[in-house]
Design a protein around this motif. Structure first.
Motif, PDB file in Angstrom:
ATOM      1  N   GLY A 158       0.785  -1.224   0.000  1.00  0.00           N
ATOM      2  CA  GLY A 158       0.000   0.000   0.000  1.00  0.00           C
ATOM      3  C   GLY A 158       0.818   1.275   0.000  1.00  0.00           C
ATOM      4  O   GLY A 158       0.418   2.269  -0.603  1.00  0.00           O
ATOM      5  N   LYS A 159       1.973   1.283   0.686  1.00  0.00           N
ATOM      6  CA  LYS A 159       2.749   2.508   0.829  1.00  0.00           C
ATOM      7  C   LYS A 159       3.969   2.558  -0.092  1.00  0.00           C
ATOM      8  O   LYS A 159       4.826   3.428   0.070  1.00  0.00           O
ATOM      9  CB  LYS A 159       3.218   2.657   2.280  1.00  0.00           C
ATOM     10  CG  LYS A 159       2.077   2.714   3.292  1.00  0.00           C
ATOM     11  CD  LYS A 159       1.150   3.887   3.049  1.00  0.00           C
ATOM     12  CE  LYS A 159       0.077   3.969   4.137  1.00  0.00           C
ATOM     13  NZ  LYS A 159      -0.835   5.111   3.934  1.00  0.00           N
ATOM     14  N   LEU A 160       4.039   1.640  -1.058  1.00  0.00           N
ATOM     15  CA  LEU A 160       5.176   1.626  -1.972  1.00  0.00           C
ATOM     16  C   LEU A 160       4.850   2.409  -3.233  1.00  0.00           C
ATOM     17  O   LEU A 160       3.715   2.364  -3.723  1.00  0.00           O
ATOM     18  CB  LEU A 160       5.527   0.180  -2.349  1.00  0.00           C
ATOM     19  CG  LEU A 160       6.024  -0.708  -1.211  1.00  0.00           C
ATOM     20  CD1 LEU A 160       6.229  -2.132  -1.704  1.00  0.00           C
ATOM     21  CD2 LEU A 160       7.322  -0.165  -0.629  1.00  0.00           C
ATOM     22  N   PRO A 161       5.813   3.123  -3.804  1.00  0.00           N
ATOM     23  CA  PRO A 161       5.568   3.841  -5.058  1.00  0.00           C
ATOM     24  C   PRO A 161       5.254   2.866  -6.184  1.00  0.00           C
ATOM     25  O   PRO A 161       5.826   1.782  -6.264  1.00  0.00           O
ATOM     26  CB  PRO A 161       6.892   4.585  -5.314  1.00  0.00           C
ATOM     27  CG  PRO A 161       7.591   4.617  -4.000  1.00  0.00           C
ATOM     28  CD  PRO A 161       7.169   3.378  -3.275  1.00  0.00           C
ATOM     29  N   ARG A 162       4.360   3.268  -7.074  1.00  0.00           N
ATOM     30  CA  ARG A 162       3.972   2.414  -8.199  1.00  0.00           C
ATOM     31  C   ARG A 162       4.988   2.562  -9.336  1.00  0.00           C
ATOM     32  O   ARG A 162       4.692   3.084 -10.402  1.00  0.00           O
ATOM     33  CB  ARG A 162       2.571   2.772  -8.677  1.00  0.00           C
ATOM     34  CG  ARG A 162       1.490   2.674  -7.597  1.00  0.00           C
ATOM     35  CD  ARG A 162       1.505   1.314  -6.919  1.00  0.00           C
ATOM     36  NE  ARG A 162       0.339   1.113  -6.062  1.00  0.00           N
ATOM     37  CZ  ARG A 162       0.389   0.968  -4.773  1.00  0.00           C
ATOM     38  NH1 ARG A 162       1.555   1.048  -4.139  1.00  0.00           N
ATOM     39  NH2 ARG A 162      -0.692   0.742  -4.064  1.00  0.00           N
ATOM     40  N   LYS A 163       6.197   2.104  -9.072  1.00  0.00           N
ATOM     41  CA  LYS A 163       7.289   2.157 -10.041  1.00  0.00           C
ATOM     42  C   LYS A 163       7.679   0.735 -10.433  1.00  0.00           C
ATOM     43  O   LYS A 163       7.701  -0.166  -9.590  1.00  0.00           O
ATOM     44  CB  LYS A 163       8.507   2.878  -9.450  1.00  0.00           C
ATOM     45  CG  LYS A 163       8.249   4.314  -9.010  1.00  0.00           C
ATOM     46  CD  LYS A 163       8.223   5.245 -10.187  1.00  0.00           C
ATOM     47  CE  LYS A 163       8.155   6.701  -9.730  1.00  0.00           C
ATOM     48  NZ  LYS A 163       8.179   7.638 -10.867  1.00  0.00           N
ATOM     49  N   PRO A 409       3.323   6.975   9.034  1.00  0.00           N
ATOM     50  CA  PRO A 409       4.537   6.501   9.726  1.00  0.00           C
ATOM     51  C   PRO A 409       5.542   5.804   8.817  1.00  0.00           C
ATOM     52  O   PRO A 409       6.721   5.705   9.168  1.00  0.00           O
ATOM     53  CB  PRO A 409       3.989   5.538  10.790  1.00  0.00           C
ATOM     54  CG  PRO A 409       2.572   5.970  10.998  1.00  0.00           C
ATOM     55  CD  PRO A 409       2.096   6.447   9.660  1.00  0.00           C
ATOM     56  N   SER A 410       5.107   5.297   7.652  1.00  0.00           N
ATOM     57  CA  SER A 410       6.041   4.626   6.747  1.00  0.00           C
ATOM     58  C   SER A 410       6.825   5.608   5.877  1.00  0.00           C
ATOM     59  O   SER A 410       7.639   5.181   5.060  1.00  0.00           O
ATOM     60  CB  SER A 410       5.288   3.644   5.843  1.00  0.00           C
ATOM     61  OG  SER A 410       4.424   4.339   4.949  1.00  0.00           O
ATOM     62  N   PHE A 433      13.978  14.452  -0.077  1.00  0.00           N
ATOM     63  CA  PHE A 433      13.646  13.488  -1.133  1.00  0.00           C
ATOM     64  C   PHE A 433      13.314  12.166  -0.475  1.00  0.00           C
ATOM     65  O   PHE A 433      14.015  11.720   0.441  1.00  0.00           O
ATOM     66  CB  PHE A 433      14.815  13.293  -2.096  1.00  0.00           C
ATOM     67  CG  PHE A 433      14.516  12.294  -3.187  1.00  0.00           C
ATOM     68  CD1 PHE A 433      13.853  12.687  -4.337  1.00  0.00           C
ATOM     69  CD2 PHE A 433      14.864  10.958  -3.046  1.00  0.00           C
ATOM     70  CE1 PHE A 433      13.546  11.768  -5.333  1.00  0.00           C
ATOM     71  CE2 PHE A 433      14.561  10.028  -4.033  1.00  0.00           C
ATOM     72  CZ  PHE A 433      13.911  10.439  -5.183  1.00  0.00           C
ATOM     73  N   GLY A 434      12.226  11.541  -0.945  1.00  0.00           N
ATOM     74  CA  GLY A 434      11.860  10.254  -0.392  1.00  0.00           C
ATOM     75  C   GLY A 434      10.470   9.838  -0.801  1.00  0.00           C
ATOM     76  O   GLY A 434       9.950  10.280  -1.838  1.00  0.00           O
ATOM     77  N   ILE A 435       9.849   8.990   0.002  1.00  0.00           N
ATOM     78  CA  ILE A 435       8.525   8.451  -0.310  1.00  0.00           C
ATOM     79  C   ILE A 435       7.567   8.785   0.829  1.00  0.00           C
ATOM     80  O   ILE A 435       7.929   8.802   2.001  1.00  0.00           O
ATOM     81  CB  ILE A 435       8.575   6.931  -0.539  1.00  0.00           C
ATOM     82  CG1 ILE A 435       9.210   6.199   0.654  1.00  0.00           C
ATOM     83  CG2 ILE A 435       9.348   6.607  -1.808  1.00  0.00           C
ATOM     84  CD1 ILE A 435       9.170   4.678   0.530  1.00  0.00           C
ATOM     85  N   HIS A 436       6.320   9.044   0.435  1.00  0.00           N
ATOM     86  CA  HIS A 436       5.272   9.385   1.403  1.00  0.00           C
ATOM     87  C   HIS A 436       3.939   8.960   0.809  1.00  0.00           C
ATOM     88  O   HIS A 436       3.567   9.406  -0.281  1.00  0.00           O
ATOM     89  CB  HIS A 436       5.276  10.892   1.685  1.00  0.00           C
ATOM     90  CG  HIS A 436       4.076  11.375   2.453  1.00  0.00           C
ATOM     91  ND1 HIS A 436       3.862  11.071   3.779  1.00  0.00           N
ATOM     92  CD2 HIS A 436       3.015  12.128   2.060  1.00  0.00           C
ATOM     93  CE1 HIS A 436       2.739  11.627   4.184  1.00  0.00           C
ATOM     94  NE2 HIS A 436       2.196  12.271   3.151  1.00  0.00           N
TER      95      HIS A 436
END
Length: 479
Positions: A158-163, A409-410, A433-436
């Motif tokens: 669910g919290k991972l980028p769709r790459k 939190p992730s 820079f990162g993921i949210h």
């Protein structure tokens, strides 16, 4: 797309291939009069069928009247079905007699060819750091080996980028035996597989940790990347303390007020000496490096809770200062006033003694008193590392990270990265820079909003975010 087009494409997609290869043709309203070879196109489509339904053609429309459909059938050289009792089957070909029969049927619906494309099955599993086994319950299928798509959806994804690269990390690093690369289909992880699987329906996947995902995303789009100086300082602060406390009342304001003016003060002096700018031989980045190296010769600032923030009382500010002390960002102490050398010094509480002694000249001194001159006054100062962090503008970046982690939190954000792109030797810094929440974020953080209006800052930030393949994030550090 209008309702008729949606209806047509649904009917085309859901038509049966197992019983009859039924051609479906879509013609515009004016086809009967203006479509060249209209009759031949209908005949050619019908001849391709291996069996012949009777009538040969069913005319369906969501908007035209029956009269218009009969007129179109006449232009196509179709003959009305003499028996309107329903669809019949014949092994003869329409080539056998030269005529094609038709019927207008308003009751024809694509739901006649309903199909189910896959089944949803809930499964639970134990997720470990590294490869984890996913036990997948498959529906009952014939024992004929065939290709299929397995789509997984759930909390781990669910919290991972769709790459695509993230999908590759999940499957290939987990030693998945998929014939083709995995990909994303909406919020599903889509994996080509062969079914039935050999004796056991299990799949080994490896869910990457957030810092691994961020590292992979950076390597994809840059020629080189490394934490910037503020980024390295920020990472150290994040590892050693709980930055979520920055969101408490007056913590950030108190830390900023206790900052010792070093880098910015040094740069201001350079600009003043050069009449508003930097010397031609000293670029801005080199001036900042010079300021960091030689701008730190001043003694660290210390103040009492009463004097930290203008407009706030000691009762207001002390809770924030004590929170900072608990994190190790701020030190408590006493400040002796020396009449001999006239220096105001800071002595940590653990180093104080019964009688005050000036740490500079060792002369007897008196500890500073509160306004009523009756009680010894406790003063606060930043520890050396946090003082440097605040001076280098790290505090607003950490505040952004703390705020976004409070939402998700992730979230994993780097508080400063230097990047170089292919074909470009210029080093650029991205503040965060990162993921949210499954998105890739890159942003610029400023203490004052007015800074974004200088030197095409917003255009530069948008272009940098585009090259990083991220959603742009703009933040102002002051509250």
């Amino acid at each position: 797309m209008n309702e008729a087009s949606v209806w047509f494409w649904n009917a085309r997609a859901l038509r049966s291939h197992s019983r009859i290869d039924m051609p479906i043709l879509l013609f515009p309203e004016e086809a009967a009069e203006h479509w060249l070879n209209f009759a031949n196109d209908i005949r050619f489509a019908q001849i391709r069928s291996k069996v012949r339904p009777l009538p040969d053609v069913i005319l369906v429309s969501r908007s035209l009247s029956d009269e218009a459909l009969h007129s179109a059938a006449a232009h196509a050289d179709l003959v009305a079905d003499p028996d309107g009792s329903g669809v019949r089957w014949s092994k003869s070909s329409p080539e056998a007699d030269g005529s094609l029969t038709y019927r207008v049927d308003r009751s024809f619906k694509p739901e006649l060819f309903r199909r189910r494309w896959g089944q949803m099955e809930p499964n639970s599993f134990h997720q470990f750091t590294g490869p984890s086994r996913f036990d997948v319950t498959l529906p009952a299928l014939p024992r004929m080996r065939r290709a299929a798509l397995l789509r997984l959806r759930g909390e781990p994804f669910g919290k991972l980028p769709r790459k695509d690269s993230v999908a590759w990390m999940i499957t290939k690093r987990g030693r998945s035996k998929s014939p083709l690369p995995a990909s994303w289909h909406g919020d599903h992880l889509q994996i080509p597989v062969y079914v039935p699987w050999l004796g056991f329906p299990e799949l080994t996947l490896s869910i990457p940790r957030p810092h691994e995902v961020v590292s992979q995303l950076l390597h994809e789009v840059t020629r080189s990347n490394a934490p910037s100086i503020p980024g390295m300082i920020g990472l150290t602060v994040m590892e050693q303390s709980d930055i979520s406390t920055l969101r408490d009342l007056l913590v950030v304001e108190a830390l900023a007020a206790l900052k010792t003016e070093r880098t910015e003060h040094f740069l201001k002096e350079l600009r003043r000496l050069n009449r508003g700018g930097y010397p031609d031989w000293l670029p801005l980045e080199e001036a900042k490096e010079l300021a960091r190296e030689f701008g730190g010769r001043q003694e660290r600032k210390f103040r009492s809770a009463t004097n930290v923030l203008n407009g706030w009382t000691a009762l207001d500010v002390t809770p924030g200062l004590e929170i900072a002390c608990a994190q190790g960002w701020v030190e408590r102490g006493l400040g002796p006033d020396c009449d001999q050398c006239r220096l105001h010094s800071f002595i940590p509480l653990h180093a104080t003694s019964g009688s005050a002694v000036c740490p500079a000249c060792s002369a007897p001194a008196l500890y500073q008193r509160e306004n009523n001159k009756k009680a010894v006054e406790v003063v606060y100062r930043l520890n050396a590392f946090i003082d440097r962090a605040v001076d280098n503008g790290v505090l607003p970046r950490l505040l952004v990270v703390a705020a976004l982690k409070g939402i998700d939190p992730s979230t994993y954000l780097l508080p400063g990265v230097d990047v170089c792109f292919d074909g470009d030797d210029v080093k650029q810094e991205v503040d965060v820079f990162g993921i949210h929440e499954g998105k890739v974020l890159a942003g610029e953080v400023k203490v004052k909003a007015a800074e974004f209006s200088k030197n095409d800052q917003i255009a530069r930030d948008a272009e940098l975010s585009r090259r990083l393949g991220s959603v742009s994030l703009v933040s102002v550090g002051s509250r």
